[in-house]
Motif scaffolding. Structure first.
Motif: not given
Ligand code: MEV
Length: 294
Positions: A18-19, A163, A15-16, A251-252, A159-160, A205, A11, A9
Protein backbone atom coordinates in the motif's frame (compact mmCIF):
# COMPACT_ATOMS: atom_id res chain seq x y z
CA UNK A 1 -9.49 17.90 30.22
CA UNK A 2 -10.69 15.89 27.21
CA UNK A 3 -10.33 12.18 26.48
CA UNK A 4 -10.64 10.56 23.05
CA UNK A 5 -10.08 7.01 21.89
CA UNK A 6 -9.40 5.31 18.57
CA UNK A 7 -9.15 1.66 17.51
CA UNK A 8 -6.20 -0.46 16.40
CA UNK A 9 -6.37 -2.49 13.20
CA UNK A 10 -5.47 -5.68 11.44
CA UNK A 11 -4.81 -5.93 7.72
CA UNK A 12 -6.91 -8.36 5.75
CA UNK A 13 -4.75 -7.58 2.71
CA UNK A 14 -2.06 -5.30 1.38
CA UNK A 15 0.35 -4.02 4.05
CA UNK A 16 3.70 -2.75 2.68
CA UNK A 17 2.48 -2.75 -0.95
CA UNK A 18 0.00 0.00 0.00
CA UNK A 19 2.99 2.33 0.57
CA UNK A 20 3.63 2.10 -3.24
CA UNK A 21 0.07 2.83 -4.31
CA UNK A 22 -1.35 -0.70 -4.35
CA UNK A 23 -4.75 -1.15 -2.65
CA UNK A 24 -5.08 -2.43 0.94
CA UNK A 25 -7.95 -3.45 3.19
CA UNK A 26 -7.34 -2.92 6.92
CA UNK A 27 -10.11 -3.40 9.53
CA UNK A 28 -10.44 -1.66 12.89
CA UNK A 29 -10.53 -3.98 15.90
CA UNK A 30 -12.01 -3.53 19.34
CA UNK A 31 -8.70 -2.76 21.00
CA UNK A 32 -8.40 0.98 21.54
CA UNK A 33 -5.88 3.63 22.54
CA UNK A 34 -7.22 6.31 24.85
CA UNK A 35 -5.58 9.73 25.04
CA UNK A 36 -6.38 12.47 27.56
CA UNK A 37 -5.23 16.03 26.87
CA UNK A 38 -5.34 18.94 29.28
CA UNK A 39 -3.98 22.45 28.85
CA UNK A 40 -0.79 23.51 30.61
CA UNK A 41 1.08 26.80 30.35
CA UNK A 42 3.58 25.68 27.74
CA UNK A 43 5.43 22.70 26.29
CA UNK A 44 4.26 19.10 26.28
CA UNK A 45 4.33 16.55 29.07
CA UNK A 46 3.49 12.97 28.09
CA UNK A 47 2.66 10.10 30.38
CA UNK A 48 2.23 6.72 28.75
CA UNK A 49 1.38 3.46 30.47
CA UNK A 50 0.13 0.09 29.24
CA UNK A 51 1.94 0.15 25.92
CA UNK A 52 3.33 -3.27 26.89
CA UNK A 53 6.31 -1.33 28.15
CA UNK A 54 6.72 0.16 31.60
CA UNK A 55 4.99 3.47 32.01
CA UNK A 56 7.13 6.41 31.03
CA UNK A 57 6.98 10.13 31.41
CA UNK A 58 8.68 12.56 29.07
CA UNK A 59 8.92 16.33 29.27
CA UNK A 60 9.27 18.43 26.14
CA UNK A 61 10.23 22.05 26.62
CA UNK A 62 11.19 24.02 23.54
CA UNK A 63 11.87 20.84 21.59
CA UNK A 64 14.19 19.21 24.17
CA UNK A 65 13.26 15.61 25.00
CA UNK A 66 14.39 13.11 27.59
CA UNK A 67 14.92 9.43 26.94
CA UNK A 68 12.45 7.53 29.17
CA UNK A 69 13.87 4.70 31.24
CA UNK A 70 12.20 1.69 29.60
CA UNK A 71 13.40 -1.70 28.49
CA UNK A 72 12.66 -1.40 24.79
CA UNK A 73 14.63 -0.48 21.68
CA UNK A 74 15.56 3.23 21.44
CA UNK A 75 14.11 3.50 17.96
CA UNK A 76 10.69 2.34 19.18
CA UNK A 77 10.68 4.72 22.13
CA UNK A 78 11.78 7.60 19.92
CA UNK A 79 9.06 6.76 17.41
CA UNK A 80 6.45 6.53 20.21
CA UNK A 81 7.44 9.94 21.52
CA UNK A 82 7.58 11.29 17.98
CA UNK A 83 3.98 10.31 17.20
CA UNK A 84 2.61 12.13 20.25
CA UNK A 85 4.84 15.16 19.71
CA UNK A 86 3.83 15.53 16.05
CA UNK A 87 0.15 14.85 16.84
CA UNK A 88 0.20 17.77 19.25
CA UNK A 89 1.87 19.93 16.58
CA UNK A 90 -1.01 19.04 14.24
CA UNK A 91 -3.55 19.95 16.93
CA UNK A 92 -1.82 23.31 17.47
CA UNK A 93 -1.85 23.93 13.72
CA UNK A 94 -5.51 22.92 13.31
CA UNK A 95 -6.60 25.26 16.10
CA UNK A 96 -4.25 28.12 15.23
CA UNK A 97 -2.74 27.91 18.72
CA UNK A 98 1.00 27.42 18.05
CA UNK A 99 2.03 27.94 21.68
CA UNK A 100 -0.63 25.80 23.42
CA UNK A 101 0.89 23.60 26.15
CA UNK A 102 -0.50 20.16 27.01
CA UNK A 103 -0.37 17.36 29.54
CA UNK A 104 -1.07 14.18 27.60
CA UNK A 105 -1.82 10.75 29.06
CA UNK A 106 -1.85 7.68 26.83
CA UNK A 107 -3.52 4.43 27.88
CA UNK A 108 -3.51 1.81 25.19
CA UNK A 109 -4.83 -1.74 24.93
CA UNK A 110 -2.80 -2.15 21.74
CA UNK A 111 0.71 -3.60 22.02
CA UNK A 112 3.38 -1.28 20.60
CA UNK A 113 4.95 -2.18 17.23
CA UNK A 114 3.04 -5.46 16.96
CA UNK A 115 1.20 -4.85 13.69
CA UNK A 116 -2.04 -3.75 15.35
CA UNK A 117 -1.82 -0.05 14.53
CA UNK A 118 -0.89 1.30 17.97
CA UNK A 119 0.88 4.39 16.61
CA UNK A 120 -2.01 5.32 14.30
CA UNK A 121 -4.55 4.87 17.11
CA UNK A 122 -2.50 6.97 19.56
CA UNK A 123 -1.93 9.67 16.93
CA UNK A 124 -5.59 9.84 15.89
CA UNK A 125 -6.86 9.92 19.49
CA UNK A 126 -4.22 12.52 20.49
CA UNK A 127 -5.20 14.89 17.66
CA UNK A 128 -8.89 14.53 18.55
CA UNK A 129 -8.36 15.01 22.31
CA UNK A 130 -6.01 18.00 21.95
CA UNK A 131 -8.16 19.85 19.39
CA UNK A 132 -11.33 19.29 21.44
CA UNK A 133 -9.45 20.54 24.52
CA UNK A 134 -8.92 23.78 22.56
CA UNK A 135 -12.62 23.89 21.66
CA UNK A 136 -12.32 22.71 18.04
CA UNK A 137 -14.04 19.61 16.66
CA UNK A 138 -12.40 18.16 13.54
CA UNK A 139 -14.12 15.71 11.22
CA UNK A 140 -12.79 12.11 11.30
CA UNK A 141 -11.56 12.66 7.72
CA UNK A 142 -9.50 15.69 8.75
CA UNK A 143 -8.13 13.83 11.79
CA UNK A 144 -7.18 10.95 9.45
CA UNK A 145 -5.40 13.34 7.08
CA UNK A 146 -3.50 15.07 9.88
CA UNK A 147 -2.61 11.72 11.50
CA UNK A 148 -1.27 10.53 8.14
CA UNK A 149 0.99 13.59 8.01
CA UNK A 150 2.28 12.64 11.49
CA UNK A 151 3.08 9.05 10.45
CA UNK A 152 4.63 10.27 7.20
CA UNK A 153 6.94 12.60 9.10
CA UNK A 154 7.85 10.21 11.96
CA UNK A 155 8.46 7.34 9.51
CA UNK A 156 10.72 9.50 7.29
CA UNK A 157 8.23 9.83 4.48
CA UNK A 158 7.42 6.12 4.41
CA UNK A 159 3.79 5.66 5.34
CA UNK A 160 0.49 5.07 3.60
CA UNK A 161 -2.86 6.53 4.62
CA UNK A 162 -4.20 3.08 5.51
CA UNK A 163 -3.60 2.73 9.28
CA UNK A 164 -4.59 6.28 10.16
CA UNK A 165 -7.70 6.36 7.94
CA UNK A 166 -8.84 3.01 9.36
CA UNK A 167 -8.32 4.15 12.95
CA UNK A 168 -10.15 7.45 12.43
CA UNK A 169 -13.12 5.97 10.55
CA UNK A 170 -13.48 2.52 12.16
CA UNK A 171 -14.86 -0.57 10.40
CA UNK A 172 -13.27 -1.91 7.23
CA UNK A 173 -11.63 0.51 4.80
CA UNK A 174 -10.02 0.40 1.38
CA UNK A 175 -7.04 2.62 0.67
CA UNK A 176 -5.28 3.04 -2.67
CA UNK A 177 -2.90 6.00 -2.74
CA UNK A 178 -4.93 9.06 -1.68
CA UNK A 179 -8.23 7.31 -2.41
CA UNK A 180 -9.60 6.30 1.02
CA UNK A 181 -13.08 4.79 1.48
CA UNK A 182 -15.02 2.96 4.14
CA UNK A 183 -16.44 -0.36 2.93
CA UNK A 184 -19.07 -2.76 4.24
CA UNK A 185 -17.65 -5.88 5.81
CA UNK A 186 -19.31 -9.05 7.01
CA UNK A 187 -18.88 -10.21 10.62
CA UNK A 188 -15.22 -11.14 10.80
CA UNK A 189 -14.28 -13.53 13.63
CA UNK A 190 -10.69 -12.40 14.17
CA UNK A 191 -8.35 -14.45 16.35
CA UNK A 192 -5.03 -12.74 17.06
CA UNK A 193 -1.84 -14.43 18.21
CA UNK A 194 0.83 -12.14 19.63
CA UNK A 195 4.46 -13.31 19.99
CA UNK A 196 5.43 -10.51 22.39
CA UNK A 197 7.76 -8.96 19.79
CA UNK A 198 7.84 -5.45 18.41
CA UNK A 199 9.06 -4.07 15.08
CA UNK A 200 10.02 -0.52 14.09
CA UNK A 201 7.55 0.26 11.29
CA UNK A 202 9.66 3.05 9.76
CA UNK A 203 12.76 0.85 9.60
CA UNK A 204 10.82 -2.14 8.22
CA UNK A 205 9.17 -0.03 5.52
CA UNK A 206 12.61 1.39 4.62
CA UNK A 207 13.93 -2.19 4.38
CA UNK A 208 11.19 -3.14 1.93
CA UNK A 209 11.88 0.04 -0.08
CA UNK A 210 15.59 -0.89 -0.38
CA UNK A 211 14.73 -4.43 -1.51
CA UNK A 212 12.24 -3.08 -4.03
CA UNK A 213 14.82 -0.68 -5.48
CA UNK A 214 17.55 -3.32 -5.59
CA UNK A 215 15.76 -6.44 -6.80
CA UNK A 216 13.22 -6.84 -9.56
CA UNK A 217 11.57 -9.78 -7.78
CA UNK A 218 10.79 -7.52 -4.81
CA UNK A 219 9.14 -4.91 -7.06
CA UNK A 220 7.17 -7.75 -8.72
CA UNK A 221 6.14 -9.01 -5.28
CA UNK A 222 4.73 -5.61 -4.36
CA UNK A 223 2.64 -5.66 -7.54
CA UNK A 224 1.57 -9.25 -6.84
CA UNK A 225 0.34 -8.17 -3.39
CA UNK A 226 -1.85 -5.60 -5.17
CA UNK A 227 -3.36 -8.42 -7.27
CA UNK A 228 -3.94 -10.52 -4.14
CA UNK A 229 -5.76 -7.59 -2.55
CA UNK A 230 -8.03 -7.18 -5.59
CA UNK A 231 -8.84 -10.90 -5.54
CA UNK A 232 -9.16 -10.88 -1.76
CA UNK A 233 -11.71 -8.09 -1.92
CA UNK A 234 -13.93 -10.33 -4.05
CA UNK A 235 -13.31 -13.26 -1.68
CA UNK A 236 -14.33 -11.09 1.27
CA UNK A 237 -17.84 -10.89 -0.06
CA UNK A 238 -17.87 -14.60 -0.88
CA UNK A 239 -16.73 -15.30 2.70
CA UNK A 240 -19.98 -13.90 3.99
CA UNK A 241 -21.72 -17.07 2.84
CA UNK A 242 -18.94 -19.61 2.96
CA UNK A 243 -17.53 -19.16 6.48
CA UNK A 244 -14.03 -19.08 4.99
CA UNK A 245 -10.96 -19.25 7.21
CA UNK A 246 -7.40 -18.10 6.75
CA UNK A 247 -4.40 -16.71 8.64
CA UNK A 248 -1.61 -14.20 7.93
CA UNK A 249 0.83 -11.78 9.51
CA UNK A 250 -0.49 -8.28 10.12
CA UNK A 251 1.36 -4.98 9.94
CA UNK A 252 4.96 -4.16 9.16
CA UNK A 253 6.36 -7.44 10.58
CA UNK A 254 9.60 -7.81 12.54
CA UNK A 255 7.74 -9.56 15.38
CA UNK A 256 4.20 -9.02 16.52
CA UNK A 257 0.91 -10.57 15.55
CA UNK A 258 -0.79 -13.00 13.23
CA UNK A 259 -4.47 -12.68 12.52
CA UNK A 260 -6.75 -15.58 11.66
CA UNK A 261 -10.41 -15.75 10.74
CA UNK A 262 -12.15 -18.55 12.63
CA UNK A 263 -15.48 -18.61 14.42
CA UNK A 264 -14.70 -21.97 16.08
CA UNK A 265 -12.44 -22.22 19.20
CA UNK A 266 -9.86 -24.27 17.27
CA UNK A 267 -7.43 -21.53 16.18
CA UNK A 268 -7.40 -20.08 19.68
CA UNK A 269 -6.58 -23.51 21.17
CA UNK A 270 -3.87 -24.18 18.59
CA UNK A 271 -2.23 -20.79 19.21
CA UNK A 272 -2.39 -21.31 22.96
CA UNK A 273 -0.28 -24.46 22.51
CA UNK A 274 2.16 -22.84 20.07
CA UNK A 275 5.60 -22.16 21.59
CA UNK A 276 6.44 -18.45 21.36
CA UNK A 277 2.83 -17.31 21.29
CA UNK A 278 2.60 -14.97 24.28
CA UNK A 279 -1.05 -14.05 24.06
CA UNK A 280 -4.11 -15.08 22.07
CA UNK A 281 -7.31 -13.09 21.92
CA UNK A 282 -10.43 -12.53 19.90
CA UNK A 283 -11.04 -9.05 18.57
CA UNK A 284 -14.33 -7.99 17.03
CA UNK A 285 -14.43 -5.61 14.10
CA UNK A 286 -14.76 -2.15 15.67
CA UNK A 287 -17.23 -0.15 13.60
CA UNK A 288 -16.51 3.06 15.52
CA UNK A 289 -13.51 5.17 14.62
CA UNK A 290 -12.21 8.03 16.71
CA UNK A 291 -14.65 9.14 19.40
CA UNK A 292 -14.73 11.35 22.48
CA UNK A 293 -14.88 9.58 25.86
CA UNK A 294 -16.68 10.75 28.97
C1 MEV B 1 1.98 -0.89 8.97
O1 MEV B 1 0.92 -1.12 9.88
C2 MEV B 1 1.49 -0.95 7.55
C3 MEV B 1 2.54 -0.70 6.48
O2 MEV B 1 1.92 -0.96 5.20
C4 MEV B 1 3.05 0.71 6.53
C5 MEV B 1 2.03 1.74 6.05
O3 MEV B 1 1.05 1.40 5.38
O4 MEV B 1 2.24 2.94 6.33
C6 MEV B 1 3.72 -1.66 6.61
Amino acid sequence: MVTASAPGKVYLFGEHAVVYGEPAVPCAIERRAQVTASRRDSGLRVHAGDLTIDGFTVEYEGGASERPDVDIEDSLVEAGIGYVNEAIEQARDATDAPDAGFDVTVDSEIPLGAGLGSSAAVTVAAIDAATRELGVELSPEEIADRAYRVEHSVQDGQASRADTFCSAMGGAVRVEGDDCRTIEAPDLPFVIGYDGGAGDTGALVAGVRNLREEYEFAADTVEAIGDVVRRGEAALWAARDAGATGAKLTGAGGGGCIVALDDTPETTSALNYTPGCEDTFRAELDTEGVRPEE
